[in-house]
Scaffold this active site. Sequence first.
Site, PDB file in Angstrom:
ATOM      1  N   HIS A   7       0.756  -1.287  -0.018  1.00 53.55           N
ATOM      2  CA  HIS A   7       0.102  -0.156   0.131  1.00 53.55           C
ATOM      3  C   HIS A   7       0.788   1.246   0.277  1.00 53.55           C
ATOM      4  O   HIS A   7       0.427   2.285  -0.241  1.00 53.55           O
ATOM      5  CB  HIS A   7      -0.887  -0.274   1.229  1.00 53.55           C
ATOM      6  CG  HIS A   7      -1.823  -0.773   1.257  1.00 53.55           C
ATOM      7  ND1 HIS A   7      -2.683  -1.147   0.216  1.00 53.55           N
ATOM      8  CD2 HIS A   7      -2.298  -1.795   2.054  1.00 53.55           C
ATOM      9  CE1 HIS A   7      -3.595  -2.164   0.319  1.00 53.55           C
ATOM     10  NE2 HIS A   7      -3.238  -2.753   1.475  1.00 53.55           N
ATOM     11  N   ASP A  27      -2.834 -10.404  -1.840  1.00 54.74           N
ATOM     12  CA  ASP A  27      -3.252  -9.835  -0.737  1.00 54.74           C
ATOM     13  C   ASP A  27      -4.797  -9.522  -1.032  1.00 54.74           C
ATOM     14  O   ASP A  27      -5.080  -8.950  -2.036  1.00 54.74           O
ATOM     15  CB  ASP A  27      -2.624  -8.650  -0.447  1.00 54.74           C
ATOM     16  CG  ASP A  27      -2.774  -8.135   0.874  1.00 54.74           C
ATOM     17  OD1 ASP A  27      -2.529  -8.388   1.918  1.00 54.74           O
ATOM     18  OD2 ASP A  27      -3.930  -7.422   1.073  1.00 54.74           O
ATOM     19  N   HIS A  57      -6.365  -6.944  -0.257  1.00 54.22           N
ATOM     20  CA  HIS A  57      -6.584  -5.487  -0.465  1.00 54.22           C
ATOM     21  C   HIS A  57      -5.848  -5.237  -1.691  1.00 54.22           C
ATOM     22  O   HIS A  57      -4.786  -5.769  -2.296  1.00 54.22           O
ATOM     23  CB  HIS A  57      -6.012  -4.698   0.780  1.00 54.22           C
ATOM     24  CG  HIS A  57      -6.521  -4.926   2.102  1.00 54.22           C
ATOM     25  ND1 HIS A  57      -5.995  -6.050   3.045  1.00 54.22           N
ATOM     26  CD2 HIS A  57      -7.900  -4.719   2.682  1.00 54.22           C
ATOM     27  CE1 HIS A  57      -6.617  -6.139   4.084  1.00 54.22           C
ATOM     28  NE2 HIS A  57      -7.871  -5.329   3.783  1.00 54.22           N
ATOM     29  N   ASP A  81      -4.795 -12.417   3.763  1.00 57.31           N
ATOM     30  CA  ASP A  81      -6.086 -11.824   4.433  1.00 57.31           C
ATOM     31  C   ASP A  81      -7.189 -12.155   3.641  1.00 57.31           C
ATOM     32  O   ASP A  81      -8.312 -11.732   3.881  1.00 57.31           O
ATOM     33  CB  ASP A  81      -5.951 -10.416   4.741  1.00 57.31           C
ATOM     34  CG  ASP A  81      -5.108  -9.712   3.867  1.00 57.31           C
ATOM     35  OD1 ASP A  81      -4.762 -10.383   2.620  1.00 57.31           O
ATOM     36  OD2 ASP A  81      -4.835  -8.532   4.052  1.00 57.31           O
TER      37      ASP A  81
END
Length: 322
Positions: free
Chosen positions: A139, A176, A178, A264
């Site tokens: 991120h 991931d 996200h 996740d």
Amino acid sequence: MTTGFVWHERFMWHDTGAASGTYTVKGDLQPGVHVENAETKRKFKNLLDAYDVTPQLEALTFAEATDEDLTRFHLPEYVERIQALSDQAGGDAGEYTPFGRGSANIARLGVGGTSAAIASVAKGDVDNAYVLTRPPGHHAERDRGRGFCIFNNVGVGILAAMDAGLVERVAVVDWDVHHGNGTQQCFYDRDDVLTISIHQDMLYPVDSGQPEETGEGAGEGFNINVPLPAGSGGGAYLAAMDQVVLPALRAFKPDLIVIASGYDASYFDPMSHMLLVSSHFREMARKMIDLADELCGGRVVFNHEGGYSDFYVPFCGVAVVE
Ligand code: ZN
């Protein structure tokens, strides 16, 4: 086959402080442990040790990334600001990225680990590698930390390997849960790095990760987002791999593949709403390794990103390393 391994006890000492979930408390809520803490990754390492996997891996040596390394992607002012805060009492790197005293140097060490793994695989010192790094990186943007990420481990690591002439074409596959917004930003205008992110639609960041974001300039067509609806399971992920990721990588023909391997999207994760179990991560890893064998001499690096179930991340991670 030799698999390189990046691990350092100092990764576990990055302190995200007292929090309630992801919220840094300021006397307004009962302080608990921040959701991004050392436990998931420490338990994963402990399981590798307990199952006698660690001795089968080749420990890679690495050092803290320098300013010159970090500024291949990050702005010098940002690096300077993070280092100054870290040298004092810590702070927040931007958005949802709290850190304590000394965390900048731990984050530098993480970037150094990812860079060493990519270089070692590119040079053929090891066949492939797993990087068990912390804090995560995907991120982190050019001028700010986001989503628990301070520096972009994968972005800086790839740029360093390219600048050193070790690789010319690299593909990043980010599973991931996200969106890999920082890595997307890093390579958005380049046609020599293909970035693909499979993630829960509009989870985090809510305003990025859509299919329309395909790259710009020379990079047009070299960024692929696969947002999946909440509740997607292994079937959806494996279909996305078979129908999008594998054909795109075959068309792109990378020299090396980097997996931003977060866990996740697991059924047990408190931060998302997907339904994967460890065998799905094993199957996705197998597909990536087989494809790397087919396309680029098996050169693949798995770089740990998120994953917030302390009891389940270790099973997913061990499945990938196996
Ligand atoms: Zn994540």
